[in-house]
Design a protein around this motif. Structure first.
Motif, PDB file in Angstrom:
ATOM      1  N   ILE A  20       0.849  -1.201   0.000  1.00 36.09           N
ATOM      2  CA  ILE A  20       0.000   0.000   0.000  1.00 36.09           C
ATOM      3  C   ILE A  20       0.881   1.247   0.000  1.00 36.09           C
ATOM      4  CG2 ILE A  20      -1.684   1.364   1.303  1.00 36.09           C
ATOM      5  CD1 ILE A  20      -2.767  -1.339   2.405  1.00 36.09           C
ATOM      6  N   ARG A  21       1.847   1.287   0.894  1.00 36.32           N
ATOM      7  CA  ARG A  21       2.731   2.453   0.987  1.00 36.32           C
ATOM      8  C   ARG A  21       3.560   2.626  -0.269  1.00 36.32           C
ATOM      9  NH1 ARG A  21       5.124   1.776   6.985  1.00 36.32           N
ATOM     10  NH2 ARG A  21       7.021   1.981   5.753  1.00 36.32           N
ATOM     11  N   GLU A  22       4.053   1.530  -0.843  1.00 36.47           N
ATOM     12  CA  GLU A  22       4.836   1.650  -2.079  1.00 36.47           C
ATOM     13  C   GLU A  22       3.997   2.242  -3.199  1.00 36.47           C
ATOM     14  OE1 GLU A  22       6.589  -2.220  -2.765  1.00 36.47           O
ATOM     15  OE2 GLU A  22       8.282  -1.745  -1.439  1.00 36.47           O
ATOM     16  N   GLN A  23       2.750   1.822  -3.320  1.00 37.29           N
ATOM     17  CA  GLN A  23       1.886   2.364  -4.367  1.00 37.29           C
ATOM     18  C   GLN A  23       1.652   3.862  -4.171  1.00 37.29           C
ATOM     19  OE1 GLN A  23       0.724   1.165  -7.230  1.00 37.29           O
ATOM     20  NE2 GLN A  23      -0.230   3.127  -7.616  1.00 37.29           N
ATOM     21  N   VAL A  26       5.789   5.723  -3.230  1.00 38.44           N
ATOM     22  CA  VAL A  26       6.850   5.533  -4.219  1.00 38.44           C
ATOM     23  C   VAL A  26       6.313   5.740  -5.640  1.00 38.44           C
ATOM     24  CG1 VAL A  26       8.565   3.914  -5.124  1.00 38.44           C
ATOM     25  CG2 VAL A  26       8.112   4.009  -2.651  1.00 38.44           C
ATOM     26  N   VAL A  27       5.246   5.030  -6.001  1.00 37.34           N
ATOM     27  CA  VAL A  27       4.730   5.107  -7.364  1.00 37.34           C
ATOM     28  C   VAL A  27       4.053   6.452  -7.625  1.00 37.34           C
ATOM     29  CG1 VAL A  27       3.120   4.090  -9.030  1.00 37.34           C
ATOM     30  CG2 VAL A  27       4.506   2.603  -7.562  1.00 37.34           C
ATOM     31  N   GLU A  28       3.096   6.835  -6.776  1.00 35.65           N
ATOM     32  CA  GLU A  28       2.324   8.050  -7.033  1.00 35.65           C
ATOM     33  C   GLU A  28       3.081   9.338  -6.719  1.00 35.65           C
ATOM     34  OE1 GLU A  28      -1.576   8.024  -5.236  1.00 35.65           O
ATOM     35  OE2 GLU A  28      -1.837   5.903  -5.718  1.00 35.65           O
ATOM     36  N   GLN A  29       3.824   9.350  -5.600  1.00 24.79           N
ATOM     37  CA  GLN A  29       4.432  10.598  -5.151  1.00 24.79           C
ATOM     38  C   GLN A  29       5.929  10.692  -5.429  1.00 24.79           C
ATOM     39  OE1 GLN A  29       3.295  11.178  -1.038  1.00 24.79           O
ATOM     40  NE2 GLN A  29       1.147  11.396  -1.562  1.00 24.79           N
ATOM     41  N   GLY A  30       6.531   9.629  -5.904  1.00 24.76           N
ATOM     42  CA  GLY A  30       7.934   9.677  -6.275  1.00 24.76           C
ATOM     43  C   GLY A  30       8.916   9.662  -5.121  1.00 24.76           C
ATOM     44  N   VAL A  31       8.491   9.193  -3.953  1.00 23.18           N
ATOM     45  CA  VAL A  31       9.402   9.078  -2.815  1.00 23.18           C
ATOM     46  C   VAL A  31      10.376   7.926  -3.100  1.00 23.18           C
ATOM     47  CG1 VAL A  31       9.559   8.512  -0.350  1.00 23.18           C
ATOM     48  CG2 VAL A  31       7.704   9.983  -1.181  1.00 23.18           C
ATOM     49  N   LEU A  72       0.446   7.506   6.688  1.00 23.95           N
ATOM     50  CA  LEU A  72      -0.971   7.373   6.373  1.00 23.95           C
ATOM     51  C   LEU A  72      -1.120   7.289   4.859  1.00 23.95           C
ATOM     52  CD1 LEU A  72      -3.943   7.398   7.367  1.00 23.95           C
ATOM     53  CD2 LEU A  72      -3.906   9.861   6.976  1.00 23.95           C
ATOM     54  N   ALA A  73      -1.711   6.204   4.386  1.00 29.09           N
ATOM     55  CA  ALA A  73      -1.848   5.993   2.952  1.00 29.09           C
ATOM     56  C   ALA A  73      -3.151   5.258   2.663  1.00 29.09           C
ATOM     57  CB  ALA A  73      -0.663   5.174   2.427  1.00 29.09           C
ATOM     58  N   VAL A  74      -3.899   5.773   1.699  1.00 26.36           N
ATOM     59  CA  VAL A  74      -5.115   5.123   1.221  1.00 26.36           C
ATOM     60  C   VAL A  74      -4.962   4.957  -0.290  1.00 26.36           C
ATOM     61  CG1 VAL A  74      -7.619   5.318   0.948  1.00 26.36           C
ATOM     62  CG2 VAL A  74      -6.538   6.106   3.073  1.00 26.36           C
ATOM     63  N   LEU A  75      -5.230   3.756  -0.767  1.00 31.22           N
ATOM     64  CA  LEU A  75      -5.111   3.501  -2.199  1.00 31.22           C
ATOM     65  C   LEU A  75      -6.075   4.385  -2.988  1.00 31.22           C
ATOM     66  CD1 LEU A  75      -4.759  -0.382  -2.168  1.00 31.22           C
ATOM     67  CD2 LEU A  75      -2.953   1.307  -2.576  1.00 31.22           C
ATOM     68  N   GLU A  76      -5.641   4.807  -4.169  1.00 29.46           N
ATOM     69  CA  GLU A  76      -6.393   5.780  -4.962  1.00 29.46           C
ATOM     70  C   GLU A  76      -7.852   5.376  -5.184  1.00 29.46           C
ATOM     71  OE1 GLU A  76      -5.682   8.532  -8.876  1.00 29.46           O
ATOM     72  OE2 GLU A  76      -4.828   6.523  -8.882  1.00 29.46           O
TER      73      GLU A  76
END
Length: 141
Positions: A20-23, A26-31, A72-76
């Motif tokens: 969840i956090r990677e999506q 990393v993927v969405e926000q480029g961290v 805190l992360a919620v999938l799109e």
């Protein structure tokens, strides 16, 4: 619709939390992936929101750092359904059970209104973390 909150250690929930956090980060926000994971995962309590058997969001609270809430992360596909609020309430309940009187977090500046509506207040100037503008926010429990 069935909805539940799972609470546990990173050892228990890491295999759910990390994708969840990677999506989101990393993927969405480029961290960069190497800074998304840190040494606080192992000592934090983690929360996962499950809806109809799907893992839709997560967050953590670091009780050793005076109740620092983070990741805190919620999938799109599950956003704008109050899931972030449900996760935050679960994290705050963990803090209350541990007799903390306040919690704090580093909010991305774009989501300050979300935290404000939950009772968090900015404390200080903005700063950059993982290439993203943040501000320290606190809440008395």
């Amino acid at each position: 619709m069935s909805r539940s909150i799972w609470v546990g250690s990173f050892e228990e929930l890491g295999p759910i939390v990390i994708p969840i956090r990677e999506q989101v980060f990393v993927v969405e926000q480029g961290v960069p992936p190497e800074i998304e994971r840190d040494d606080r995962d192992e000592v934090s309590q983690h929360v996962v929101l499950v809806e109809d058997g799907l893992f839709v969001g997560t967050g953590r609270i670091d009780l050793e750092h005076d109740g620092k809430i983070g990741r805190l992360a919620v999938l799109e596909r599950s956003r704008n359904r109050n899931f972030g609020t449900l996760i935050m309430r679960a994290l705050e309940e963990i803090a209350k059970r541990e007799d903390l009187v306040s919690v704090w977090l580093h909010s991305q500046t774009v989501v300050i209104p979300f935290y404000r509506q939950l009772g968090y207040v900015e404390d200080g100037d903005s700063f950059t973390e993982a290439g993203i503008s943040h501000v320290l926010m606190r809440k008395e429990l």
